[in-house]
Design a protein around this motif. Structure first.
Motif, PDB file in Angstrom:
ATOM      1  N   PHE A 103       0.850  -1.114  -0.005  1.00  7.90           N
ATOM      2  CA  PHE A 103      -0.034  -0.214   0.018  1.00  7.90           C
ATOM      3  C   PHE A 103       0.826   1.218   0.079  1.00  7.90           C
ATOM      4  CE2 PHE A 103      -4.349  -0.128   0.015  1.00  7.90           C
ATOM      5  CZ  PHE A 103      -4.820   1.406   0.026  1.00  7.90           C
ATOM      6  N   GLU A 104       2.073   1.166   0.670  1.00  9.77           N
ATOM      7  CA  GLU A 104       3.030   2.453   0.516  1.00  9.77           C
ATOM      8  C   GLU A 104       3.105   2.735  -1.035  1.00  9.77           C
ATOM      9  OE1 GLU A 104       7.437   2.887   0.002  1.00  9.77           O
ATOM     10  OE2 GLU A 104       6.968   1.513   1.668  1.00  9.77           O
ATOM     11  N   HIS A 105       3.362   1.600  -1.863  1.00 12.82           N
ATOM     12  CA  HIS A 105       3.575   1.916  -3.129  1.00 12.82           C
ATOM     13  C   HIS A 105       2.309   2.306  -3.900  1.00 12.82           C
ATOM     14  CE1 HIS A 105       7.411  -0.102  -4.299  1.00 12.82           C
ATOM     15  NE2 HIS A 105       7.259  -0.163  -3.007  1.00 12.82           N
ATOM     16  N   LEU A 106       1.185   1.968  -3.527  1.00 17.05           N
ATOM     17  CA  LEU A 106      -0.174   2.401  -4.096  1.00 17.05           C
ATOM     18  C   LEU A 106      -0.592   3.691  -3.960  1.00 17.05           C
ATOM     19  CD1 LEU A 106      -2.241  -0.911  -3.645  1.00 17.05           C
ATOM     20  CD2 LEU A 106      -1.672   0.061  -5.912  1.00 17.05           C
ATOM     21  N   MET A 107       0.011   4.395  -2.908  1.00 17.08           N
ATOM     22  CA  MET A 107      -0.181   5.611  -2.364  1.00 17.08           C
ATOM     23  C   MET A 107       0.701   6.566  -3.093  1.00 17.08           C
ATOM     24  SD  MET A 107      -1.376   5.125   1.689  1.00 17.08           S
ATOM     25  CE  MET A 107      -1.985   6.918   1.767  1.00 17.08           C
ATOM     26  N   PHE A 108       1.382   6.015  -3.884  1.00 14.90           N
ATOM     27  CA  PHE A 108       2.302   6.861  -4.696  1.00 14.90           C
ATOM     28  C   PHE A 108       1.940   7.096  -6.206  1.00 14.90           C
ATOM     29  CE2 PHE A 108       5.491   6.877  -1.394  1.00 14.90           C
ATOM     30  CZ  PHE A 108       5.843   8.176  -1.492  1.00 14.90           C
ATOM     31  N   ASN A 109       0.626   6.279  -6.517  1.00 20.09           N
ATOM     32  CA  ASN A 109       0.086   6.247  -7.674  1.00 20.09           C
ATOM     33  C   ASN A 109      -0.927   6.981  -8.162  1.00 20.09           C
ATOM     34  OD1 ASN A 109       0.453   3.013  -9.548  1.00 20.09           O
ATOM     35  ND2 ASN A 109       2.062   4.208  -8.427  1.00 20.09           N
ATOM     36  N   GLY A 110      -1.090   8.110  -7.248  1.00 23.40           N
ATOM     37  CA  GLY A 110      -2.364   9.317  -7.761  1.00 23.40           C
ATOM     38  C   GLY A 110      -3.502   8.960  -6.779  1.00 23.40           C
ATOM     39  N   SER A 111      -4.108  10.261  -6.628  1.00 24.11           N
ATOM     40  CA  SER A 111      -5.492  10.178  -5.584  1.00 24.11           C
ATOM     41  C   SER A 111      -6.276  10.428  -6.595  1.00 24.11           C
ATOM     42  CB  SER A 111      -5.091  10.867  -4.511  1.00 24.11           C
ATOM     43  OG  SER A 111      -4.679  12.390  -4.780  1.00 24.11           O
ATOM     44  N   GLU A 112      -7.705  10.827  -6.051  1.00 16.80           N
ATOM     45  CA  GLU A 112      -8.819  11.158  -6.816  1.00 16.80           C
ATOM     46  C   GLU A 112      -8.825  12.418  -7.426  1.00 16.80           C
ATOM     47  OE1 GLU A 112     -12.124  10.449  -4.270  1.00 16.80           O
ATOM     48  OE2 GLU A 112     -11.747   8.103  -3.998  1.00 16.80           O
ATOM     49  N   ASN A 113      -7.912  13.469  -6.868  1.00 17.61           N
ATOM     50  CA  ASN A 113      -7.927  14.767  -7.300  1.00 17.61           C
ATOM     51  C   ASN A 113      -6.588  15.079  -7.679  1.00 17.61           C
ATOM     52  OD1 ASN A 113     -10.791  15.881  -6.574  1.00 17.61           O
ATOM     53  ND2 ASN A 113     -10.319  15.025  -4.795  1.00 17.61           N
ATOM     54  N   LEU A 114      -5.467  14.144  -7.521  1.00 17.30           N
ATOM     55  CA  LEU A 114      -4.166  14.475  -8.008  1.00 17.30           C
ATOM     56  C   LEU A 114      -3.968  13.140  -8.928  1.00 17.30           C
ATOM     57  CD1 LEU A 114      -2.390  16.012  -5.102  1.00 17.30           C
ATOM     58  CD2 LEU A 114      -3.281  17.460  -7.059  1.00 17.30           C
ATOM     59  N   PRO A 115      -4.457  12.921  -9.885  1.00 14.91           N
ATOM     60  CA  PRO A 115      -4.244  11.663 -10.516  1.00 14.91           C
ATOM     61  C   PRO A 115      -2.886  11.593 -11.140  1.00 14.91           C
ATOM     62  CG  PRO A 115      -5.391  13.262 -12.055  1.00 14.91           C
ATOM     63  CD  PRO A 115      -5.264  13.629 -10.779  1.00 14.91           C
ATOM     64  N   GLY A 116      -2.545  10.152 -11.572  1.00 13.41           N
ATOM     65  CA  GLY A 116      -1.562   9.938 -12.260  1.00 13.41           C
ATOM     66  C   GLY A 116      -0.260   9.625 -10.886  1.00 13.41           C
ATOM     67  N   ASP A 117       1.015   9.513 -11.331  1.00 15.32           N
ATOM     68  CA  ASP A 117       2.028   9.423 -10.614  1.00 15.32           C
ATOM     69  C   ASP A 117       2.034  10.429  -9.463  1.00 15.32           C
ATOM     70  OD1 ASP A 117       4.646   9.092  -9.162  1.00 15.32           O
ATOM     71  OD2 ASP A 117       4.580   7.123 -10.675  1.00 15.32           O
ATOM     72  N   THR A 118       2.356  10.195  -8.229  1.00  9.53           N
ATOM     73  CA  THR A 118       2.503  11.357  -7.301  1.00  9.53           C
ATOM     74  C   THR A 118       3.661  12.152  -7.416  1.00  9.53           C
ATOM     75  OG1 THR A 118       1.126   9.996  -5.560  1.00  9.53           O
ATOM     76  CG2 THR A 118       2.476  11.459  -4.704  1.00  9.53           C
ATOM     77  N   LYS A 139     -14.911  15.031  -5.879  1.00  7.81           N
ATOM     78  CA  LYS A 139     -14.329  16.227  -6.603  1.00  7.81           C
ATOM     79  C   LYS A 139     -13.595  17.180  -5.547  1.00  7.81           C
ATOM     80  CE  LYS A 139     -12.800  18.902  -9.793  1.00  7.81           C
ATOM     81  NZ  LYS A 139     -11.473  18.679 -10.386  1.00  7.81           N
ATOM     82  N   ARG A 140     -12.418  17.851  -5.354  1.00 10.43           N
ATOM     83  CA  ARG A 140     -11.883  18.688  -4.534  1.00 10.43           C
ATOM     84  C   ARG A 140     -11.299  19.598  -5.483  1.00 10.43           C
ATOM     85  NH1 ARG A 140      -8.150  16.301  -0.480  1.00 10.43           N
ATOM     86  NH2 ARG A 140      -8.723  17.973   1.029  1.00 10.43           N
ATOM     87  N   ASP A 141     -11.108  21.043  -5.158  1.00 13.14           N
ATOM     88  CA  ASP A 141     -10.307  22.034  -5.637  1.00 13.14           C
ATOM     89  C   ASP A 141      -8.958  21.966  -5.187  1.00 13.14           C
ATOM     90  OD1 ASP A 141     -12.517  22.845  -6.965  1.00 13.14           O
ATOM     91  OD2 ASP A 141     -12.999  24.249  -5.646  1.00 13.14           O
ATOM     92  N   VAL A 142      -7.962  21.846  -6.141  1.00 12.85           N
ATOM     93  CA  VAL A 142      -6.504  21.650  -5.914  1.00 12.85           C
ATOM     94  C   VAL A 142      -6.125  23.204  -5.574  1.00 12.85           C
ATOM     95  CG1 VAL A 142      -4.311  21.055  -6.963  1.00 12.85           C
ATOM     96  CG2 VAL A 142      -6.430  19.780  -7.331  1.00 12.85           C
ATOM     97  N   PRO A 143      -5.423  23.467  -4.568  1.00  9.15           N
ATOM     98  CA  PRO A 143      -5.092  24.690  -4.291  1.00  9.15           C
ATOM     99  C   PRO A 143      -3.874  25.272  -5.334  1.00  9.15           C
ATOM    100  CG  PRO A 143      -4.207  23.225  -2.913  1.00  9.15           C
ATOM    101  CD  PRO A 143      -4.902  22.731  -3.398  1.00  9.15           C
TER     102      PRO A 143
END
Length: 932
Positions: free
Chosen positions: A90-105, A481-485
């Motif tokens: 899961f450490e790895h999966l949490m670097f693969n993007g989130s719902e509002n910051l998609p793609g590789d972290t 959906k969240r607004d990215v600052p």
């Protein structure tokens, strides 16, 4: 997470020291240890959100950067049977993007100009950290909140399958393909019985990773990654009031998760065992292991110091007896490794070739028994504790990373419920008595240990991945959906002013001042390096330099080690192709006696025959081991293939065995007189003390040093040209039963290191120079064949090579080379650098500059490189404008002018029986060679 990630271990103590101590003329007059420890302070404030998120804030305004460190209270010990490795996966999966910051972290981290960005998993916790410019703090907090509360809508089956493959390649690289890699898992499997939370290590098993389904990982996330199961630390250019507002804004709406009660664990009853492991090792090693209490136990600091005195310090008992006096071993160690609940205490010795391991085991047991029976001396404890505290002082400048201030605060808060736990630890170190250490050892080290012997032989086959099993996949929830600052206004790098002085004998001093810590970083840089070795004497430079602190003046190696520890002084030989550097970190309070010791070491080395023979044996053992390790094989063979055997840059690891065996004391003395001399030296210093004080101290110690009469200064002969390459060729070195192959592609480029090569370097960055490069994105993030692939230029004084390195799973060796060549062809042809790639590259390289030069060590490294490459003093400060002037149209032509795929030399180290049929499909000439 990245290839540089390491399995996390406990970071003892703090990383912050604020000292104002008088200069000491002698070690005896240095500030007493309790006074040093009393000055250790990391001022902080804590608060907790309504959802349970604990926040700790340390304000440090020295640079416009903030360390953001998120620690989750879940690790390998919390994994149930059948789900080993889930925390790390899961450490790895949490670097693969989130719902509002998609793609590789890392895409978002590079846009922020982050430094020290990574993630690690231990037995006890999972953490994610990055140091960002103050202008990116909002974005960094949004990133951490999005992957805490808004992650699962971005975790797909495709990402799970990919990262499962990456983790399995990490296991192959760090455990299955590395000589001795099975020791760590074997120890925990045998010290802690089946069902004990510490029975398995964080990497997990191939079978459990294969079996993980999307539903499994979704459940794992929901149960363990809520705000009430986390600690967030902010350290740097931020106040507690600022932090409270921002943290509430980004994390306040995240709902509490289930209450996670981390697994409890006690030290199990001793179960004496003797285990023999076989692997591709050059020398037998023997070790003893005990299960001991964890980090919160009152005995832990006593056991820490017990390990240092026994085998951790350069002056340790094992070093003195087994290595220096009796010469039964070539390397020794002893340490206490404390996890949260339990720990391991270990002692080990690498047997000197030709010595019966039974004899070494007997002496090892006798020395340990005598030590436990008699305990350490007060002087030994004082030196061990001083060395530990000095190490913490050196971490002062770093607010984040693997061991900075944020780590000390987070660790204390998570494990002890007290961010100031580091104070308790350091106070215990300062006050531990010999009797307390002896009591702790008698309680825990008189129990029967696990006895382990690692010897040369065929290693049993490792468990291999069999492919993901078919199970219900689980549905991917709809994203929120969240607004990215937006990002703020970024501060420019303020590189310290470079000043210079010259000693009366002509030695040049290059200096920069940094006042955040009471430390002096100093490098004695000789114009030597491995390029000064004659072609028939590879390794002479390294052997000579390593002998310097083995005896000097009236001091032998033991006395030198003890003196360094008394002063809290570090000394390391750091040789490159072009320079031989003696790098020392000194407490500024003890600079006078530290320089006195350094003067003795450099100006009056004894090069005793006994020390030469001992270090020669250690070096030969190291060479033999490197001939069995895949990466060591690359290091020993690539330079000759690249430069030609007679070229000064054709260094062969630690040297050639035949040459090493015939070196005499006269050879060592002659080399030292020709190369390690004042007229071949420049001194680099970064210190909190002003240049005038530094110059006065250096003049007193080095100003009267004269070159040996009648001995000419050494010269390097760069007359031999590298071999011409008419077409790509593969050199194959057979390493049977390797689950992973190491692929290296390299060539000497026409670039000049003192020219402007920024555009070519930027092009190389796009191809293989960072985590989001095309090569790493393809072979790791898309195909899952590697734990990490990289490439770039090496800026040597005379020649600039380009190198790509790719450790890949064995069954994908040929396809990986084809994929690398395809990426190069695409970049040079139909898929040139995109605007997005350039924007990300420029953003990362410009915004990260303040973080890159946060520490004195980083500044000194820049001073040395600027001197080597003829760069101006303001080189670093002008980098931002030069990066911002780059265009997409510049990068590929510059890189193509430097790198020619048709002149690539490929070196492959792997199982030839499996690999050669793959390589033959590539249509390149293949030559099988043996390792040097």
């Amino acid at each position: 997470m990245r290839p540089s990630s390491r399995s996390s271990i406990r970071f003892a103590g703090a990383s912050l020291l604020a000292l104002a101590l008088p200069a000491a003329a002698h070690a005896q007059s240095a500030a007493p240890l309790p006074a040093l420890v009393g000055e250790v302070k990391i001022p902080n404030q804590s608060f907790k959100l309504a959802n349970g998120l604990t926040v700790v804030v340390h304000e440090d305004r020295k640079a416009p950067i903030v360390a953001v460190s998120m620690w989750y209270n879940v690790g390998a010990k919390d994994e149930p049977k059948g789900k080993t490795g889930f925390a790390h996966l899961f450490e790895h999966l949490m670097f693969n993007g989130s719902e509002n910051l998609p793609g590789d972290t890392f895409k978002w981290l590079q846009e922020m100009g982050a430094t020290d960005e990574n993630g690690t998993t231990s037995f006890d916790r999972t953490n994610y950290f990055q140091t960002v410019p103050k202008a990116a703090l909002d974005r960094a907090l949004f990133l951490e909140s999005d992957r805490m509360g808004y992650l699962l809508g971005a975790v797909t089956q495709e990402k799970l399958d990919n990262q499962r493959g990456v983790v399995q390649n990490e296991k192959r690289q760090n455990y299955d393909n590395r000589p001795g890699g099975m020791v760590f898992p074997t120890v925990y499997q045998n010290l802690f019985p089946e069902g004990h939370p510490y029975h398995h290590i964080p990497i997990g098993s191939m079978a459990d990773l294969d079996a993980a389904t999307l539903l499994d990982v979704q459940t794992w996330f929901r149960e363990n990654y809520g705000p009430n199961n986390a600690v967030l630390v902010l350290a740097g250019d931020v106040s507690a009031a600022e932090a409270r507002t921002l943290v509430q804004k980004y994390f306040g709406s995240i709902k509490r998760g289930p209450v996670n009660v981390p697994a409890q664990a006690s030290v199990p009853p001793a179960s004496p065992k003797s285990i023999v492991l076989k692997d591709k090792v050059a020398a037998t090693s023997v070790s003893r292991w005990w299960a001991v209490p964890g980090m919160l136990d009152k005995n832990t600091q006593a056991l820490d110091l017990a390990g240092s005195v026994l085998g951790g310090l350069a002056s340790s008992r094992l070093s003195q007896i087994l290595v220096r006096d009796e010469k039964l071993a070539v390397a020794v160690s002893a340490s206490n490794g404390a996890n949260q609940r339990v720990g391991t205490f270990s002692v080990s010795a690498t047997v000197r070739p030709g010595v019966d391991p039974v004899v070494v085991e007997k002496r090892l047991d006798e020395i340990v028994a005598d030590y436990v029976a008699k305990g350490p001396t007060r002087d030994e404890l004082r030196r061990a504790a001083t060395a530990l505290v000095a190490s913490q002082i050196r971490g002062l400048e770093q607010v984040g990373g693997f061991g900075g201030k944020a780590v000390a605060l987070a660790e204390g808060q998570l494990y002890a419920g007290d961010a100031n736990w580091y104070r308790t630890e350091l106070q215990r170190y300062a006050s531990v008595t010999p009797a307390q250490v002896q009591t702790a050892m008698r309680q825990w080290l008189t129990r029967p240990p696990l006895k382990l012997r690692l010897e040369q032989g065929e290693r049993p086959a490792s468990d291999e991945a069999k492919g993901a099993q078919s199970k219900p996949a689980g549905a991917v929830p709809a994203p929120t959906k969240r607004d990215v600052p937006p990002l703020g206004s970024f501060a420019s790098l303020d590189f310290p002013t470079v000043e210079r002085a010259t000693l009366s004998n002509g030695i040049k001093v290059t200096y920069a001042r940094r006042t955040a810590v009471p430390l002096t970083q100093l490098a004695l840089s000789f114009d030597a390096g491995s390029a000064s070795d004659p072609a028939n004497a590879r390794g002479l430079q390294a052997l000579t330099a390593n002998l310097l602190d083995e005896g000097a003046g009236a001091l032998n190696a033991q006395a030198i080690a003890e003196r360094r520890e008394e002063l809290g002084m570090s000394l390391n030989v750091s040789s490159s192709l072009d320079r031989t550097n003696l790098v020392s970190s000194m407490l500024s309070a003890n600079i006078a006696p530290s320089l006195q010791l350094l003067e003795t070491i450099v100006e009056r080395p004894t090069f005793a025959q006994d020390d030469l023979d001992r270090l020669r044996n250690q070096t030969l053992t190291g060479i033999a081991q490197s001939q069995r390790d895949a990466n060591g094989i690359v290091q020993r063979n690539l330079p000759t293939l690249l430069y030609g055997a007679s070229h000064p840059y054709a260094t062969v690891g630690a040297g050639l065995p035949d040459a090493m065996k015939r070196f005499t004391r006269n050879d060592i003395v002659s080399y030292s007189q020709a190369w390690l001399r004042p007229d071949n030296l420049e001194i680099f210093v970064v210190s909190n003390l002003p240049l005038a004080d530094i110059t006065r101290q250096l003049e007193a110690r080095f100003g009267n040093w004269t070159a040996p009469a009648g001995v000419a200064k050494g010269t390097k002969a760069f007359t031999a040209a590298p071999p011409s390459v008419s077409g790509p060729r593969i050199y194959l070195i057979d390493r049977p039963n390797s689950p992973q192959s190491v692929i290296v592609g390299a060539q000497v480029t026409p670039l000049q290191s003192n020219a402007d090569i920024l555009a070519a370097d930027a092009g190389a960055d796009v191809l293989g120079g960072n985590f989001l490069s095309r090569l790493n994105s393809d072979l790791r993030e898309t195909r899952g064949w590697s734990y990490g692939v990289g490439g770039g230029f090496s800026l040597n004084e005379k020649l600039v090579p380009y190198t790509i390195q790719a450790p890949v799973q064995a069954d994908r060796t040929g396809e990986s080379i084809a994929a690398i060549n395809s990426q190069i062809s695409d970049l040079f042809g139909s898929k040139p650098v995109t605007g997005e790639e350039l924007e990300r590259l420029v953003s990362n390289n410009v915004k990260s500059l303040p973080g890159q030069y946060e520490t004195s060590a980083a500044v000194m490294s820049a001073l040395i490189q600027n001197d080597l490459l003829g760069r101006p003093d303001d080189y670093q400060e002008k980098l931002a404008a030069r990066y911002q002037a780059l265009t997409t149209g510049q990068l590929v032509p510059a890189l193509r002018a430097a790198v020619d795929p048709q002149k690539m030399t490929w070196l492959v180290v792997g199982d030839a029986a499996k690999v050669r049929p793959q390589l033959e499909k590539l249509g390149m000439p293949i030559e099988v060679i043996t390792t040097k």
